[in-house]
Design an enzyme around this catalytic site. Structure first.
Site, mmCIF file in Angstrom:
data_model
loop_
_atom_site.group_PDB
_atom_site.id
_atom_site.type_symbol
_atom_site.label_atom_id
_atom_site.label_comp_id
_atom_site.label_asym_id
_atom_site.label_seq_id
_atom_site.Cartn_x
_atom_site.Cartn_y
_atom_site.Cartn_z
ATOM 1 N N GLU A 1 1.133 -0.544 -5.128
ATOM 2 C CA GLU A 1 0.174 0.533 -5.377
ATOM 3 C C GLU A 1 0.996 1.819 -5.408
ATOM 4 O OE1 GLU A 1 -3.422 3.178 -3.536
ATOM 5 O OE2 GLU A 1 -1.790 2.388 -2.338
ATOM 6 N N ASP B 1 0.828 -1.208 0.000
ATOM 7 C CA ASP B 1 0.000 0.000 0.000
ATOM 8 C C ASP B 1 0.864 1.261 0.000
ATOM 9 O OD1 ASP B 1 -2.673 1.296 0.432
ATOM 10 O OD2 ASP B 1 -1.706 1.957 2.287
#
Length: 730
Positions: free
Chosen positions: A462, A409
């Site tokens: 990401e 993330d």
């Protein structure tokens, strides 16, 4: 003090024990030889009497001060247990923790000091084991700046004076073996800093935790699961490869489904192993991706602010039941990806922040250590022990839980020192630039370690900027990820599809420009949870027009997405066009499936997944420019068409999109070769909620050069629809 007592028990030592300030309790407590005498020394507050139970005698211990007891033993290796009597007559027979040798050996200590312990979780944390013939739990924690560290829990009345730990050399690690403690024991570490009062912390390496808002760690015996997924593990490398069909169903476990008749509780891991796995399999997805499962205090963070990186959240069950879910997915032929958050952590009092009274895991300077966007703390990637903590955690999930991939993330927030910061709010690197060299090195190290230690896995970034080489191997100068989310594709295409069709011709480039960079990385096309929260509306709400046009737009968009180069990711609820945006506090609106349009959307996604897996031209060269060829672009009609190509010998697929509400009949498209084309998908099909305007069972090319191609094909393009046709070998 009587003259025949052990000399080491001076008044200052006794006071330090009683106050919980003694830094080296193993030097004082347990069995020690002084000259010709063998002394047993025990500190046990609240005890009124204490006896040593040896094979040949019961030896009463003399109480020389509050909680301090001593006696002599016949020899240095005399086996014994302790029997304590408390006020009211309660009696407790137990093993003396201070008679045991250290569990961690020189090699573990060397690797910990060097920051290169690839299996660090096997050394630190709470481990149920047998030590010197006795069952119990070994505790080890890194707290180099503490004056004293103790394990506390119900077993010692949460009294930090009773189980102080030993420090191992210069590692900064404290450890102790506590007999009789087993799976399910609640514990914390009581830490006495160099200055100030003692405080409690949960275990950063704890394998379990209490259900929030409670904050204790829980001893979890994670040994001996007995996996039954050998077939999957042997072949998963092929399933996770960039030339494989990868279609990911992204799931928030707490809100996928709920038991409304049982207090609206979420499903357990074991229930998800049945219901979620079967649903994903039926829908044709190849992988499940879970929003973070590492223990986290606040439900509203969805797991993206974890404090227990080594603990599967107890919200849905204990660790072995999480393994049940993974195993069930594997036995069904589904891979499992976890969202993983090494970028930041919340400042909750029981978490890693100021862990030993110093900025241990995080930077001290808020210009480096504080995330302004999320009010969280940033790991100090330049510290070898912190980098080892995180790198080992990646390997932990891959090894201990057979996870197939990690989606990392907020990578962009890690790569840049000025991420979301104004001038003066960040510190440049040593070259005066904005790149975070320490974070880059950590990500490279993590990827090299993960791929080196565990076969067949994938890592996914990401990353929302154009940072080069995200999915390039480290030895070629990249970050080493297997895949990267294509955030540019997502942003551009959603901007386009949200527009009223009358204006789309002016922004046709939003649908075509992503191809210019589609092969710079190994991309995944994400329609994730982030696109359907915080007032952004659901996917259906984003679509313009009346109800029919909204559904048609979304069907056409999904058809375009599955035809476009790149692996696929779709967030739960989007597959049946849930009307309201996602709410983590309630289940998806499964009742919507009573409507034929929602049911049709679900059927479309199922068909797209099935076609994708069955058609090599749609996946083999997802990450290779040789797998894509433009056929035409007509902005004035909001029409585009392209060819998807597989390996030699695989039949190509033509993808044509009409993003206006005007039907295009006999729309002429140039194609590179003569032949017969068969319609394999049409988002206007009646079963998907459309009006059934199909192409004939077989279309033959026209021997006519068109749009720079030697042959032409006349096809029907229904309004707001995507059509796929495949060249046949007939």
């Amino acid at each position: 003090m009587p003259s025949d007592l052990p000399s080491q028990l001076c008044e200052d030592t006794i006071k330090a024990l009683q106050r919980g300030h003694h830094a080296t309790p193993f030097d004082i407590l347990g069995v020690h030889q002084e000259g010709d005498l063998i002394w047993l020394r025990v500190f046990l507050p609240q005890a009124t009497a204490l006896d040593a139970l040896t094979p040949n005698a019961e030896l009463p211990l003399q109480q020389i001060d509050a909680g301090v007891f001593v006696t002599r033993l016949p020899s240095i290796d005399t086996p014994y247990q302790l029997r304590a009597t408390f006020e009211g007559g309660d009696i407790w027979i137990f093993e003396d923790p201070y008679r045991f040798d250290p569990v961690l050996g020189a090699f573990d200590q060397h690797l910990i000091s060097a920051g290169t312990h690839h299996h660090l979780w096997r050394a630190l944390g709470a481990h149920v084991l047998t030590h010197q013939g006795i069952d119990g739990t070994h505790f080890a924690v890194w707290a180099p700046n503490a004056q004293r560290v103790s394990v506390v829990g119900d077993f010692n009345s949460w009294d930090g004076r009773r189980s102080p730990m030993r420090q191992l050399g210069h590692t900064g690690v404290w450890e102790i073996f506590l007999p009789a403690l087993d799976d399910g024991t609640l514990y914390k570490y009581e830490i006495l800093p160099q200055n100030g009062p003692a405080f409690l912390k949960a275990d950063p390496f704890g394998f379990g935790a209490q259900h929030p808002p409670e904050t204790s760690s829980v001893v979890r015996d994670i040994r001996g699961y007995g996996w039954d997924d050998a077939n999957w593990m042997a072949q998963r490398g092929k399933k996770n490869h960039r030339d494989a069909p990868i279609s990911i169903y992204e799931v928030h476990l707490g809100s996928w489904r709920r038991k409304t008749d049982e207090g609206n509780r979420p499903l357990s891991y074991k229930e998800l192993a049945d219901e979620l796995v079967n649903y994903a399999l039926e829908m044709g997805f190849t992988h499940l991706e879970f929003l973070p499962v590492s223990e986290f205090p606040f439900d509203g963070s969805w797991g993206y602010q974890p404090v227990g990186l080594y603990a599967p959240t107890i919200r849905f069950g204990p660790p072995h039941e999480f393994r049940d879910l993974i195993e069930a997915a594997h036995k069904a032929g589904l891979g499992v990806i976890l969202d993983w958050v090494p970028g930041h952590f919340p400042a909750d009092a029981h978490g890693p922040a100021l862990f030993d009274g110093s900025h241990l895991y995080e930077h001290a300077d808020p210009r480096e250590g504080f995330h302004q966007d999320w009010n969280t703390l940033i790991y100090n990637y330049g510290r070898t022990e912190v980098r080892n903590f995180l790198t080992a955690n990646a390997t932990y999930w891959l090894e201990e839980y057979h996870v197939d991939g990690l989606r990392v993330d907020a990578v962009a927030s890690m790569l840049y020192r000025d991420y979301s910061r104004a001038d003066g709010e960040w510190i440049p690197n040593h070259n005066g630039g904005r790149e975070n060299y320490e974070a880059i090195e950590f990500l490279q190290d993590m990827n090299q370690t993960a791929y080196g230690e565990v076969s067949g896995i994938m890592t996914i970034a990401e990353e929302s900027t154009a940072f080069p080489g995200v999915s390039t191997p480290v030895d070629a100068g990249g970050l080493g990820f297997g895949f990267k989310w294509n955030m540019g594709w997502m942003n551009d295409t959603l901007r386009y599809i949200e527009k009223d069709p009358i204006y789309r011709s002016y922004d046709h480039h939003l649908m075509t420009f992503p191809i210019d960079y589609s092969f710079t990385e190994n991309f995944i096309l994400p329609i994730s949870h982030d696109e359907v929260v915080h007032g952004k509306g659901s996917m259906l709400q984003k679509m313009p027009g009346n109800e029919w046009e909204r559904f048609a737009n979304l069907r056409a968009y999904y058809g375009f997405m599955w035809g476009h180069p790149g692996k696929k990711l779709l967030f739960m609820g989007c597959e049946f066009a849930q009307w309201e945006e996602w709410n983590h506090d309630q289940a998806l609106d499964w009742d919507a499936l009573q409507g034929k349009n929602h049911k049709g959307m679900q059927e479309l996604v199922r068909n797209l997944n099935q076609l994708y897996q069955a058609t090599p031209a749609l996946y083999q060269r997802d990450c290779d420019p040789s797998g894509f060829q433009w056929l035409c672009n007509h902005p004035e009609h909001s029409v585009s068409a392209f060819l998807r190509l597989g390996n030699p010998g695989e039949a190509p697929v033509l993808v044509a999109c009409n993003f206006t509400p005007i039907a295009q009949t006999s729309f002429r498209i140039g194609v590179p070769q003569a032949g017969t084309w068969r319609e394999v998908l049409n988002t206007d099909a009646v079963k998907f909620g459309g009006e059934g305007r199909h192409n004939a069972p077989a279309l033959s090319t026209i021997d006519l050069a068109w749009d720079g191609h030697p042959q032409a094909l006349d096809i029907t393009l229904p309004p707001l629809a995507t059509v796929m046709l495949q060249l046949t070998t007939d």
